[in-house]
Write a protein that holds these residues in place. Structure first.
Motif, PDB file in Angstrom:
ATOM      1  N   LYS A 214       1.345   7.118  -0.474  1.00 20.21           N
ATOM      2  CA  LYS A 214       0.904   6.771  -1.830  1.00 20.21           C
ATOM      3  C   LYS A 214       1.704   5.602  -2.408  1.00 20.21           C
ATOM      4  CE  LYS A 214      -0.195  11.644  -2.657  1.00 20.21           C
ATOM      5  NZ  LYS A 214       0.048  12.824  -3.531  1.00 20.21           N
ATOM      6  N   THR A 215       1.115   4.952  -3.372  1.00 21.13           N
ATOM      7  CA  THR A 215       1.803   3.861  -4.065  1.00 21.13           C
ATOM      8  C   THR A 215       2.901   4.425  -4.955  1.00 21.13           C
ATOM      9  OG1 THR A 215      -0.228   2.549  -4.119  1.00 21.13           O
ATOM     10  CG2 THR A 215       1.505   1.940  -5.672  1.00 21.13           C
ATOM     11  N   ASP A 216       4.062   3.795  -4.914  1.00 23.64           N
ATOM     12  CA  ASP A 216       5.181   4.198  -5.765  1.00 23.64           C
ATOM     13  C   ASP A 216       5.116   3.374  -7.054  1.00 23.64           C
ATOM     14  OD1 ASP A 216       7.547   4.863  -6.971  1.00 23.64           O
ATOM     15  OD2 ASP A 216       8.756   4.709  -5.148  1.00 23.64           O
TER      16      ASP A 216
ATOM     17  N   THR B 255       6.017   7.325  -0.398  1.00 25.21           N
ATOM     18  CA  THR B 255       5.601   6.401  -1.459  1.00 25.21           C
ATOM     19  C   THR B 255       6.194   5.026  -1.162  1.00 25.21           C
ATOM     20  OG1 THR B 255       7.504   7.038  -2.832  1.00 25.21           O
ATOM     21  CG2 THR B 255       5.443   8.229  -3.190  1.00 25.21           C
ATOM     22  N   TYR B 256       5.467   3.984  -1.543  1.00 29.37           N
ATOM     23  CA  TYR B 256       5.961   2.636  -1.243  1.00 29.37           C
ATOM     24  C   TYR B 256       5.551   1.644  -2.319  1.00 29.37           C
ATOM     25  CZ  TYR B 256       1.339   0.816   0.010  1.00 29.37           C
ATOM     26  OH  TYR B 256       0.028   0.382  -0.044  1.00 29.37           O
TER      27      TYR B 256
ATOM     28  N   TRP C  85       6.551  -0.321  -8.408  1.00 28.74           N
ATOM     29  CA  TRP C  85       5.521  -1.336  -8.190  1.00 28.74           C
ATOM     30  C   TRP C  85       5.450  -2.339  -9.335  1.00 28.74           C
ATOM     31  CZ3 TRP C  85       2.338  -1.922  -3.946  1.00 28.74           C
ATOM     32  CH2 TRP C  85       1.311  -2.876  -4.072  1.00 28.74           C
TER      33      TRP C  85
ATOM     34  N   ASN D 163       9.849  11.429   0.821  1.00 28.60           N
ATOM     35  CA  ASN D 163      10.183  12.537  -0.068  1.00 28.60           C
ATOM     36  C   ASN D 163      10.271  13.838   0.730  1.00 28.60           C
ATOM     37  OD1 ASN D 163      10.117  11.245  -2.823  1.00 28.60           O
ATOM     38  ND2 ASN D 163       8.086  10.664  -2.087  1.00 28.60           N
TER      39      ASN D 163
ATOM     40  N   GLU E  15       5.647  13.547   1.885  1.00 28.57           N
ATOM     41  CA  GLU E  15       4.976  12.508   1.092  1.00 28.57           C
ATOM     42  C   GLU E  15       5.759  11.201   1.203  1.00 28.57           C
ATOM     43  OE1 GLU E  15       3.223  12.537  -3.310  1.00 28.57           O
ATOM     44  OE2 GLU E  15       5.391  12.219  -3.272  1.00 28.57           O
TER      45      GLU E  15
END
Length: 246
Positions: A116-118, A9-10, A122, A29, A7
């Motif tokens: 996915k959006t972190d 995330t960003y 964010w 991750n 996974e």
């Protein structure tokens, strides 16, 4: 064994006038990695491959891999990296300063389902001013947490806590053993007879004698009351004193 995608995330930051503030927090991750992962960062592409797990420790073995095409260019040589037992955190520097975020992380549309959006990092574009850097001091913290390497394999690997002597902790908690006596709380219905309470201040030399110590006092109280009253009232005095003591 076919590789699986970890996974990702960003979260982003942007600034049209300050180039160093145009960054992407990019987290892979991938827990329990064996050795050094293969990580290649190019201006428009990030490739990753690693083996994880340890059969000897009961941690399932697996392989991670991905090849991700970025939406726009970054500056690879300005990438910052922090590796933990649970993830690899990259801070990527965008090449072109802008006042708005990229429409998405990847070149292809839409983002892949494992990207996915972190939300922990964010912030909206109009809320960046004053926002804390979520990776500030991370490298220094990790450097001082050398023992945390034992965390590989998840929570069971919290060997870094080995400095805690649990036997001593239990000995200290042994002093709380008296708490077990709270089972007698049911007898609090007789709180009116708190005459026996002074023994609680005796220092608790024998933890298990609290119930036995009260019996002689009850007998003495009965004897004193029974001898002090008229002979015709002896029975009533005994019953009354028993009620008080209880």
């Amino acid at each position: 064994m076919a590789p699986i995608h970890p996974e990702i995330t960003y979260a982003e930051r942007c600034n049209a006038t300050e180039a160093e503030k145009n960054i992407i927090y990019f987290t892979i991750n991938a827990p329990d990695i064996q050795g050094e992962p293969k990580l290649e960062i190019k201006p428009t592409e990030i490739s990753f491959a690693a083996k994880a797990g340890d059969a000897a420790k009961g941690v399932p073995e697996k392989e991670y891999a991905f090849d991700l095409q970025l939406y726009d260019e970054i500056i690879p040589e300005e990438t910052k990296k922090v590796v933990t037992s649970r993830a690899i955190v990259l801070v990527l520097r965008k090449k072109t300063p802008k006042s708005e975020y990229w429409p998405r992380l990847t070149k292809e549309k839409p983002n892949r389902n494992w990207v996915k959006t972190d939300f922990s990092k964010w912030v909206d574009e109009d809320e960046q001013e004053g926002a804390e850097d979520p990776t500030a001091g991370m490298e220094d913290q990790m450097a001082g947490m050398g023992g945390m390497g034992g965390m590989g394999g998840g929570m069971p690997g919290m060997g870094g806590m080995g400095g805690m002597d649990f036997s001593k902790m239990m000995e200290q908690m042994g002093g709380m053993g008296g708490m077990g006596g709270m089972g007698g709380m049911g007898g609090m219905g007789g709180m009116g007879g708190m005459g026996g309470m002074p023994d609680f201040g005796a220092g608790g030399d024998d933890e298990g004698d609290s119930d036995d110590d009260h019996v002689p006092e009850e007998e003495e109280a009965i004897e004193e009351i029974s001898t002090a009253g008229a002979s015709a009232d002896k029975g009533k005095a005994k019953v009354s004193s028993l009620d008080d003591v209880e």
